[in-house]
Design an enzyme around this catalytic site. Structure first.
Site, PDB file in Angstrom:
ATOM      1  N   ASP A  96       0.897  -1.326  -0.101  1.00  0.00           N
ATOM      2  CA  ASP A  96       0.018  -0.006   0.049  1.00  0.00           C
ATOM      3  C   ASP A  96       0.958   1.288   0.114  1.00  0.00           C
ATOM      4  OD1 ASP A  96      -2.563  -1.051  -0.089  1.00  0.00           O
ATOM      5  OD2 ASP A  96      -2.881  -1.049   2.230  1.00  0.00           O
TER       6      ASP A  96
HETATM    7  C1  BGC Z   1      -2.726  -3.974   4.606  1.00  0.00           C
HETATM    8  C2  BGC Z   1      -2.574  -4.876   3.370  1.00  0.00           C
HETATM    9  C3  BGC Z   1      -1.311  -4.273   2.766  1.00  0.00           C
HETATM   10  C4  BGC Z   1      -0.110  -4.438   3.578  1.00  0.00           C
HETATM   11  C5  BGC Z   1       1.103  -3.966   3.154  1.00  0.00           C
HETATM   12  C6  BGC Z   1      -1.534  -3.911   5.331  1.00  0.00           C
HETATM   13  O1  BGC Z   1      -1.672  -2.798   6.542  1.00  0.00           O
HETATM   14  O2  BGC Z   1      -3.954  -4.171   5.323  1.00  0.00           O
HETATM   15  O3  BGC Z   1      -3.593  -4.576   2.564  1.00  0.00           O
HETATM   16  O4  BGC Z   1      -1.097  -5.167   1.708  1.00  0.00           O
HETATM   17  O5  BGC Z   1      -0.558  -3.545   4.797  1.00  0.00           O
HETATM   18  O6  BGC Z   1       0.964  -2.706   2.553  1.00  0.00           O
END
Ligand code: BGC
Length: 812
Positions: free
Chosen positions: A483
């Site tokens: 993200d």
């Molecule tokens: C999110 C995931 C994401 C991961 C890496 C988590 O906080 O819930 O959807 O893939 O972070 O960024």
């Protein structure tokens, strides 16, 4: 250093010191009503949605002060204490917290008086029950007072914690008999209320926080308890609470128990009132009478235990390795249930106000849950798919109460669509229920756009196939799984959300990770199409997958590892020429799991590089070298200090990708090494460094560049639960559901000699014993089913209800 121990027989973690490094919590509730409870009785309850239907209040920034929850106060002479130690923190003569599957038991003892609080949410009921048992262990008679206390939340947790100009005027309660009803806003548009009750008559009560705690008091020094007397206050506005007073006398050796409940009730719009202004309490009265005795409480307890016993019996290992067995049989599966229920919405790190159900998160959570309750997995897939947008892309999240996509959290994360194929594929492999593909499912929650589920998967696939960048790799959009890798964002202003700033359509940044996903889940899509006899579509999809595989090797390979991405200017991210962030974990895991470069050697090299550059004693870091300055062109990833979160933290979620990838290459030793390094039961001894609960995974452990290397954060709600269950149950232990049945393909440490797995699959039970006399890591010499030799390692499908004995001999 440890703060407790596992009790595998009772399936509990037993905490023996209340001042754990952080509050160590448990989740009560499996269906609609949930409570988060810490080892010192902190926490809160909600119905379905932690933001929109919060029943009790919790003040997050206090964490780890953790002083709101379900405390009872005991006033014994001049001593005031809590069995869970908080919030008064009077030193106890003994303390113990047992977190079990859907229940917790917290007990303390002071001056010859013991008090035990047993908490659970009964199956099929929207309430939390708390049984309190006091026992006089002194030689003399004791007279003491007991006060339960909780604080109501005015339903919408976000509004509750910010809109004081309104909220301090709206609070309303009713007191009737042994019960306190919280009915704020019931007079207008709400048709639900909360009720707190006791199964005995209290000597007094309070419903106003000011009266019970005192305007300048705190839960640690509540006015009413200090004075020894509740004031029978009725809240009008300000902060409604539920507190009661019980005056108890116990002779030596005598015990006394009380049952308390906190319930959520909904009435129909035309049946809201008993009399003008008096809420209709009929349902509440039924709930109260259902749980009014010790027998009723014990029955609810037994039902809960039976429920978990049944769920866990679908996959059960017995090996000689205690740490492995307890994770596979108990805690990993339990965490999978919790992540399935909560997605990333409510924990002590997720406030329940910011995030709902993640599109990608909930799809991945299915991997660890689908074998437990396939019917609920089915419903979840349909819920997720109905938020999908008509072009195949997705809202990033939806609210559990409304089940509608939440635009405030954005869309345009271009990995999202493919996870729907992955989740549905896991469901099909587990159940063989092809009818799901014909279910009519809305797009964007609009019934006029409904299409069969298979059309949703088709659009997921073609969204990726048709959104390619200059190198022929998938466009990343706002971000992919990571993200925080925001290659089209360019945020310069503090406070802007990295996830919704900048354009997502138009820019050309590309993701090698999504390319790996496209190959892995594209192959799954091809298999699904073949099963559906859609051969020409399958051939077309396969061609697109093969072409992507070539593109990855051409533009995604850096010489020693897979690159991560191309930024909006076409520069490599995650390559040798980068001064920071040269190598990333995600594409190594995903591309090798997809089989890219397996035959031509790149896969082997990529995993060697992971070991060489990314390994640490606490797990594999996400990238190296960490970003030391803010990179405008990379976004949030470089906003974190080095070693934290996505900036070179040990992101536990994708460690199991490396575990799975190692098994693709037959490396059982290394696979188990990466599995055990982040596994809670293996890291229990360093609880003082790790700090989070030793029975569940955390999202992140600070990486080698961080000041707090080894310190974990964000426990419980993480895709790590599902992925590690998949990595151990399928990739390592090798019991793999496929579209055609169970495939046996272990990839284990060479020194593992034997284990047994009992697996319920499509209604039949397979008792599988794996023996490894030649100490190999991979490979099968012989499989026998009920004594008969099998000609390949795909077990025949057995009729529901049958039990089979499967003997597997590994070797070459
Ligand atoms: C999110 C995931 C994401 C991961 C890496 C988590 O906080 O819930 O959807 O893939 O972070 O960024």
């Amino acid at each position: 250093m440890k703060f407790g121990h596992f009790d595998d027989v009772s399936k509990e973690y037993v905490i023996t010191a209340p001042d754990t490094p952080l509050p160590w919590i448990n989740y009560l509730g499996n269906e609609d009503f949930f409570t988060i409870l810490s080892n010192t009785c902190g926490g809160y309850s909600f119905y379905r949605d932690a933001r929109l239907r919060r029943l009790t209040r919790y003040r997050y920034n206090n964490c780890p002060l953790d002083s709101e929850g379900f405390h009872i106060y005991i006033k014994d002479g001049n001593i005031i204490w809590n069995p869970g130690w908080q919030p008064v923190k009077t030193p106890l003569d003994s303390y113990c917290c047992r977190h079990g599957l859907g229940y917790s038991v917290i007990s303390g003892e002071k001056n010859g008086l013991s008090a035990k609080q047993e908490f659970l949410v009964p199956m099929g009921s929207n309430c939390l029950l708390m049984r309190v048992t006091c026992e006089n262990k002194s030689g003399a008679s004791k007279r003491f007072s007991l006060f339960p206390y909780l604080e109501f939340c005015l339903w919408d947790a976000l509004d509750d914690s910010s809109n004081f100009q309104r909220n301090y005027s709206t609070g309303e309660v009713e007191v009737s008999g042994n019960a306190i009803y919280h009915k704020t806003e019931y007079r207008e548009r709400r048709n639900h209320y909360a009720v707190f009750w006791a199964n005995r008559d209290p000597a007094g009560f309070d419903t106003s926080r000011d009266s019970f705690i005192g305007t300048y008091g705190s839960p640690a020094v509540p006015d009413a308890v200090i004075s020894g007397c509740c004031k029978n206050s009725v809240a009008h506005g300000w902060q409604p609470i539920a507190a009661q007073q019980f005056d108890i006398t116990l002779g030596p050796g005598e015990a006394y128990s009380l049952i308390f409940g906190l319930g959520y009730i909904e009435n129909s719009d035309d049946d809201k009132w008993e009399e003008p202004g008096i809420i209709n309490k009929a349902q509440a009265r039924r709930m109260i009478s259902e749980y009014d005795s010790d027998e009723a409480f014990s029955r609810a307890f037994n039902d809960l235990r039976d429920y978990w016993e049944r769920l866990l019996s679908n996959y059960r290992i017995s090996s000689s390795v205690e740490k492995l067995d307890r994770m596979v049989n108990i805690w990993n599966q339990y965490q999978c249930m919790v992540t399935f229920n909560m997605s990333r919405s409510a924990s002590y790190f997720e406030s329940g106000m910011g995030r709902g159900m993640g599109f990608r998160d909930s799809c991945q959570d299915l991997f660890g849950f689908v074998h437990m309750i396939p019917e609920r997995a089915r419903e979840r897939i349909l819920d997720i798919a109905s938020t999908q947008l008509p072009d195949g892309s997705a809202y990033h999240q939806y609210q559990p109460l409304t089940k509608k996509g939440n635009l405030a959290v954005g869309s345009g994360f271009n990995d999202d669509p493919l996870w729907l194929i992955a989740g549905t594929d896991a469901y099909l492999r587990e159940t063989g229920d092809w009818s799901i593909l014909n279910e009519s499912v809305d797009f964007d929650n609009d019934a006029s756009l409904a299409q069969p589920l298979i059309e949703h998967l088709r659009r997921s696939f073609s969204f990726t196939a048709s959104h390619l960048g200059p190198h022929g790799l998938p466009l990343i959009g706002r971000a992919d799984w990571n993200d925080c890798l925001n290659l089209n964002c360019f945020s310069e202003h503090p406070g802007e959300s990295f996830q919704i700033t900048g354009a997502n359509e138009g820019p050309v940044a590309e993701s090698v990770f999504i390319a790996g996903m496209f190959v892995k889940y594209g192959k799954a899509w091809v298999d699904i199409l073949r099963h559906m006899k859609l051969d020409s579509e399958a051939a077309e999809a396969e061609a697109a997958v093969l072409s992507m595989e070539k593109t990855v090797l051409e533009h995604g390979w850096d010489g020693e590892w897979f690159r991560r991405a191309y930024d909006a200017f076409g520069h490599v991210v995650g390559g040798r020429e980068c001064d920071e962030g040269q190598i990333f974990l995600e594409p190594q895991g995903m591309c090798v799991m997809a089989g890219i470069g397996k035959d031509s050697g790149e896969a082997e090299k990529a995993l060697k590089s992971v070991q060489k550059y990314l390994d640490t004693e606490y797990g594999v870091v996400l990238l190296t070298p960490a970003y030391t300055r803010y990179h405008l062109e990379l976004g949030e990833i470089s906003s974190y200090p080095p070693g934290y979160k996505e900036n070179a933290g040990i992101f536990c979620h994708n460690n199991p990708w490396i575990t799975c990838a190692e098994t693709v290459l037959g490396h059982g030793n290394r696979a188990f090494e990466t599995y055990s390094r982040i596994c809670p039961s293996y890291t229990e001894d360093i609880s003082d460094i790790h700090r989070t609960e030793p029975y569940v995974y955390s999202q992140m452990i600070a990486g080698k560049d961080a000041a707090g290397f080894g310190e974990a954060k964000n426990s419980w709600l993480t895709g790590t639960a599902a992925w590690t269950f998949l990595s151990i149950s399928q990739a390592i232990l090798g019991i793999k559901p496929t579209l055609d049945g169970l495939l046996i393909d272990p990839c284990i440490p060479a020194d593992c000699k034997e284990y047994n797995v009992s697996r319920r699959y499509r209604g039949a039970v397979y008792n599988i014993t794996v023996k490894n006399p030649a100490s190999v890591e991979h490979g099968i010499k012989e499989i026998r089913l009920n004594g008969d030799i099998c000609h390949n390692n795909l077990l025949p499908l057995l009729p529901s209800g049958e039990t089979a004995d499967v003997q597997v001999i590994m070797g070459t």
